[in-house]
Design a protein around this motif. Structure first.
Motif, PDB file in Angstrom:
ATOM      1  N   ARG A 236     -51.580   0.793 -43.991  1.00  0.00           N
ATOM      2  CA  ARG A 236     -51.795   1.440 -42.683  1.00  0.00           C
ATOM      3  C   ARG A 236     -50.570   2.195 -42.164  1.00  0.00           C
ATOM      4  NH1 ARG A 236     -55.466  -2.818 -39.184  1.00  0.00           N
ATOM      5  NH2 ARG A 236     -57.168  -2.946 -40.653  1.00  0.00           N
ATOM      6  N   ALA A 237     -49.656   2.520 -43.059  1.00  0.00           N
ATOM      7  CA  ALA A 237     -48.525   3.350 -42.645  1.00  0.00           C
ATOM      8  C   ALA A 237     -48.994   4.799 -42.491  1.00  0.00           C
ATOM      9  CB  ALA A 237     -47.411   3.264 -43.683  1.00  0.00           C
ATOM     10  N   VAL A 238     -48.222   5.575 -41.732  1.00  0.00           N
ATOM     11  CA  VAL A 238     -48.506   7.004 -41.573  1.00  0.00           C
ATOM     12  C   VAL A 238     -47.246   7.785 -41.917  1.00  0.00           C
ATOM     13  CG1 VAL A 238     -49.172   8.836 -39.960  1.00  0.00           C
ATOM     14  CG2 VAL A 238     -50.163   6.546 -39.712  1.00  0.00           C
TER      15      VAL A 238
ATOM     16  N   ALA B  63     -37.511   6.878 -49.056  1.00  0.00           N
ATOM     17  CA  ALA B  63     -37.351   5.421 -49.153  1.00  0.00           C
ATOM     18  C   ALA B  63     -38.680   4.763 -48.798  1.00  0.00           C
ATOM     19  CB  ALA B  63     -36.272   4.955 -48.172  1.00  0.00           C
ATOM     20  N   ARG B  64     -38.822   3.515 -49.190  1.00  0.00           N
ATOM     21  CA  ARG B  64     -40.033   2.737 -48.915  1.00  0.00           C
ATOM     22  C   ARG B  64     -40.427   2.841 -47.433  1.00  0.00           C
ATOM     23  NH1 ARG B  64     -41.950  -2.183 -50.985  1.00  0.00           N
ATOM     24  NH2 ARG B  64     -43.016  -3.364 -49.368  1.00  0.00           N
ATOM     25  N   VAL B  65     -41.716   2.921 -47.167  1.00  0.00           N
ATOM     26  CA  VAL B  65     -42.210   2.901 -45.783  1.00  0.00           C
ATOM     27  C   VAL B  65     -42.961   1.584 -45.587  1.00  0.00           C
ATOM     28  CG1 VAL B  65     -43.712   4.021 -44.090  1.00  0.00           C
ATOM     29  CG2 VAL B  65     -42.385   5.427 -45.704  1.00  0.00           C
ATOM     30  N   GLU B  66     -42.531   0.817 -44.596  1.00  0.00           N
ATOM     31  CA  GLU B  66     -43.146  -0.497 -44.377  1.00  0.00           C
ATOM     32  C   GLU B  66     -44.560  -0.336 -43.811  1.00  0.00           C
ATOM     33  OE1 GLU B  66     -41.767  -3.138 -45.512  1.00  0.00           O
ATOM     34  OE2 GLU B  66     -39.880  -2.128 -45.985  1.00  0.00           O
ATOM     35  N   ALA B  67     -45.331  -1.394 -43.934  1.00  0.00           N
ATOM     36  CA  ALA B  67     -46.707  -1.406 -43.409  1.00  0.00           C
ATOM     37  C   ALA B  67     -46.702  -1.113 -41.906  1.00  0.00           C
ATOM     38  CB  ALA B  67     -47.330  -2.774 -43.671  1.00  0.00           C
ATOM     39  N   HIS B  68     -47.771  -0.478 -41.426  1.00  0.00           N
ATOM     40  CA  HIS B  68     -47.981  -0.211 -39.991  1.00  0.00           C
ATOM     41  C   HIS B  68     -46.856   0.620 -39.368  1.00  0.00           C
ATOM     42  CE1 HIS B  68     -51.234  -3.098 -40.125  1.00  0.00           C
ATOM     43  NE2 HIS B  68     -50.416  -3.934 -40.706  1.00  0.00           N
ATOM     44  N   THR B  69     -46.166   1.390 -40.154  1.00  0.00           N
ATOM     45  CA  THR B  69     -45.029   2.160 -39.653  1.00  0.00           C
ATOM     46  C   THR B  69     -45.333   3.646 -39.789  1.00  0.00           C
ATOM     47  OG1 THR B  69     -43.530   0.396 -40.321  1.00  0.00           O
ATOM     48  CG2 THR B  69     -42.556   2.581 -40.064  1.00  0.00           C
ATOM     49  N   THR B  70     -44.974   4.430 -38.762  1.00  0.00           N
ATOM     50  CA  THR B  70     -45.121   5.885 -38.831  1.00  0.00           C
ATOM     51  C   THR B  70     -43.745   6.491 -39.047  1.00  0.00           C
ATOM     52  OG1 THR B  70     -47.012   5.860 -37.336  1.00  0.00           O
ATOM     53  CG2 THR B  70     -45.847   7.944 -37.543  1.00  0.00           C
ATOM     54  N   VAL B  71     -43.629   7.328 -40.053  1.00  0.00           N
ATOM     55  CA  VAL B  71     -42.362   8.030 -40.292  1.00  0.00           C
ATOM     56  C   VAL B  71     -42.609   9.527 -40.195  1.00  0.00           C
ATOM     57  CG1 VAL B  71     -41.416   6.187 -41.742  1.00  0.00           C
ATOM     58  CG2 VAL B  71     -42.643   8.089 -42.814  1.00  0.00           C
ATOM     59  N   VAL B  72     -41.591  10.257 -39.745  1.00  0.00           N
ATOM     60  CA  VAL B  72     -41.687  11.729 -39.671  1.00  0.00           C
ATOM     61  C   VAL B  72     -40.334  12.329 -40.026  1.00  0.00           C
ATOM     62  CG1 VAL B  72     -43.471  11.758 -37.863  1.00  0.00           C
ATOM     63  CG2 VAL B  72     -41.073  11.803 -37.193  1.00  0.00           C
TER      64      VAL B  72
ATOM     65  N   ALA C  93     -37.547  11.621 -43.915  1.00  0.00           N
ATOM     66  CA  ALA C  93     -38.381  10.890 -42.955  1.00  0.00           C
ATOM     67  C   ALA C  93     -37.635   9.720 -42.335  1.00  0.00           C
ATOM     68  CB  ALA C  93     -39.639  10.389 -43.664  1.00  0.00           C
ATOM     69  N   SER C  94     -37.807   9.540 -41.029  1.00  0.00           N
ATOM     70  CA  SER C  94     -37.275   8.354 -40.368  1.00  0.00           C
ATOM     71  C   SER C  94     -38.376   7.765 -39.479  1.00  0.00           C
ATOM     72  CB  SER C  94     -36.023   8.695 -39.552  1.00  0.00           C
ATOM     73  OG  SER C  94     -36.342   9.681 -38.619  1.00  0.00           O
ATOM     74  N   VAL C  95     -38.152   6.539 -39.034  1.00  0.00           N
ATOM     75  CA  VAL C  95     -39.223   5.807 -38.350  1.00  0.00           C
ATOM     76  C   VAL C  95     -39.459   6.371 -36.948  1.00  0.00           C
ATOM     77  CG1 VAL C  95     -39.894   3.552 -37.414  1.00  0.00           C
ATOM     78  CG2 VAL C  95     -38.806   3.705 -39.672  1.00  0.00           C
ATOM     79  N   LEU C  96     -40.722   6.656 -36.651  1.00  0.00           N
ATOM     80  CA  LEU C  96     -41.122   7.097 -35.307  1.00  0.00           C
ATOM     81  C   LEU C  96     -41.710   5.918 -34.521  1.00  0.00           C
ATOM     82  CD1 LEU C  96     -41.687   9.468 -33.299  1.00  0.00           C
ATOM     83  CD2 LEU C  96     -43.853   9.826 -34.523  1.00  0.00           C
ATOM     84  N   HIS C  97     -42.615   5.172 -35.160  1.00  0.00           N
ATOM     85  CA  HIS C  97     -43.177   3.966 -34.525  1.00  0.00           C
ATOM     86  C   HIS C  97     -43.221   2.865 -35.572  1.00  0.00           C
ATOM     87  CE1 HIS C  97     -45.119   6.939 -31.954  1.00  0.00           C
ATOM     88  NE2 HIS C  97     -45.893   7.333 -32.934  1.00  0.00           N
ATOM     89  N   ARG C  98     -43.038   1.639 -35.105  1.00  0.00           N
ATOM     90  CA  ARG C  98     -43.250   0.480 -35.977  1.00  0.00           C
ATOM     91  C   ARG C  98     -44.343  -0.362 -35.366  1.00  0.00           C
ATOM     92  NH1 ARG C  98     -39.115  -0.187 -39.719  1.00  0.00           N
ATOM     93  NH2 ARG C  98     -37.166   0.497 -38.775  1.00  0.00           N
TER      94      ARG C  98
ATOM     95  N   ARG D 104     -50.501  -0.211 -33.995  1.00  0.00           N
ATOM     96  CA  ARG D 104     -51.730  -0.365 -34.784  1.00  0.00           C
ATOM     97  C   ARG D 104     -52.680   0.767 -34.433  1.00  0.00           C
ATOM     98  NH1 ARG D 104     -51.009  -5.486 -37.796  1.00  0.00           N
ATOM     99  NH2 ARG D 104     -48.916  -5.858 -37.113  1.00  0.00           N
ATOM    100  N   LEU D 105     -52.217   2.015 -34.687  1.00  0.00           N
ATOM    101  CA  LEU D 105     -53.116   3.108 -34.338  1.00  0.00           C
ATOM    102  C   LEU D 105     -54.304   3.167 -35.293  1.00  0.00           C
ATOM    103  CD1 LEU D 105     -52.009   6.649 -35.341  1.00  0.00           C
ATOM    104  CD2 LEU D 105     -50.617   4.764 -36.038  1.00  0.00           C
ATOM    105  N   LEU D 106     -54.174   2.490 -36.444  1.00  0.00           N
ATOM    106  CA  LEU D 106     -55.303   2.455 -37.370  1.00  0.00           C
ATOM    107  C   LEU D 106     -56.021   1.118 -37.184  1.00  0.00           C
ATOM    108  CD1 LEU D 106     -53.459   3.772 -40.500  1.00  0.00           C
ATOM    109  CD2 LEU D 106     -54.476   5.049 -38.654  1.00  0.00           C
ATOM    110  N   LYS D 107     -57.204   1.176 -36.628  1.00  0.00           N
ATOM    111  CA  LYS D 107     -57.914  -0.067 -36.329  1.00  0.00           C
ATOM    112  C   LYS D 107     -58.430  -0.694 -37.614  1.00  0.00           C
ATOM    113  CE  LYS D 107     -57.796   0.347 -31.756  1.00  0.00           C
ATOM    114  NZ  LYS D 107     -56.903   1.471 -31.662  1.00  0.00           N
TER     115      LYS D 107
END
Ligand SMILES: CC(C)(COP(=O)(O)OP(=O)(O)OC[C@H]1O[C@@H](n2cnc3c(N)ncnc32)[C@H](O)[C@@H]1OP(=O)(O)O)[C@@H](O)C(=O)NCCC(=O)NCCS
Length: 223
Positions: free
Chosen positions: A188-190, A199-208, A212-217, A220-223
């Motif tokens: 459910r990462a974005v 680099a690895r993107v953790e679960a439920h994390t949005t990177v941009v 890329a760097s983390v925007l939200h951790r 749960r925007l993905l239900k």
């Protein structure tokens, strides 16, 4: 499925439905109904009935042979796992889960592809890729050798997954993003449009961004 269904319903009545219909009908699969959960939705097609939700579909289908009907879940990101859930519900009603693969896409025969796959125009899936159920590889996106996509992933238009990338359930790699080789994108990462993932993107994390760097951790925007 023994014989391929010649008629199909689309679950989801917005843009993805238009793209999926344009793939299915030249392949001889006629879209006979569209289903959507939004009551006030304008019908996407003049010539196909729009049904309201699963209840609308159940009542429509009670007058038909469900076993002769296929379906595609035409709902784009960030709803990949909702596609999987709806696919389960439609399968339980007796409908057949179809794939919609554009003739200009290139899917290597060694790739293992799950049910309900959607590959839009110009999509590429390279050797030994493994793609889960209800995944979308959108227009001109590429999934390189030995990538592994879990169920309900969306690879956006012109996104690039280099070789051996692993993508978790319901993750969304948005338009034009690039993921470098052998990285993991969590469940459910974005990955935002145009981003470069190094680099690895953790679960439920949005990177941009690039890189890329983390925007939200854990949003749960993905239900
Ligand atoms: C990643 C994304 C989902 C984030 O959406 P969001 O959580 O609503 O984020 P917001 O729009 O509130 O933006 C928050 C910040 O991130 C920045 N940002 C958002 N997306 C970005 C991106 N892709 N690249 C760089 N920066 C981005 C915004 O500029 C904003 O910065 P600011 O706080 O300095 O003003 C979204 O921007 C995105 O990239 N969507 C992809 C769309 C797409 O590919 N659609 C194709 C569908 S098939």
């Amino acid at each position: 499925m023994t014989a391929r269904a010649r008629e199909a319903i689309l679950y989801g009545g917005t843009g993805q439905a238009k793209v999926v219909r344009a793939i299915l009908e030249p392949q001889g699969i006629r879209v006979v109904a569209v289903v959507d959960d939004t009551a006030e939705l304008a019908p996407p097609f003049d010539d196909v009935p729009l049904l309201l939700g699963l209840d609308g579909l159940r009542s429509w289908i009670s007058r038909r042979d469900a076993g002769a009907l296929g379906f595609c879940v035409a709902i784009g990101p960030p709803h990949g796992l909702i596609r999987v859930k709806i696919a389960d519900e439609l399968t339980a009603l007796g409908l057949t889960e179809l794939s919609a693969v554009h003739p200009s896409s290139v899917i290597d025969p060694s790739a293992r592809i799950g049910r309900g796959f959607q590959a839009m125009a110009g999509a590429i899936v390279q050797p030994h890729a493994v793609i889960g159920r209800q995944c979308i590889v959108n227009t001109r996106a590429s999934v390189d050798h030995e990538c592994v996509l879990a169920d309900g992933c969306d690879i956006g238009p012109a996104a690039t997954l280099c070789g051996e990338v692993t993508v978790g359930r319901g993750a969304w790699i948005a338009a034009g993003a690039t993921v470098l080789p052998r990285l993991t994108i969590g469940e459910r990462a974005v990955v935002g449009a145009g981003s470069l993932v190094r680099a690895r993107v953790e679960a439920h994390t949005t990177v941009v961004g690039v890189p890329a760097s983390v925007l939200h951790r854990d949003r749960r925007l993905l239900k």
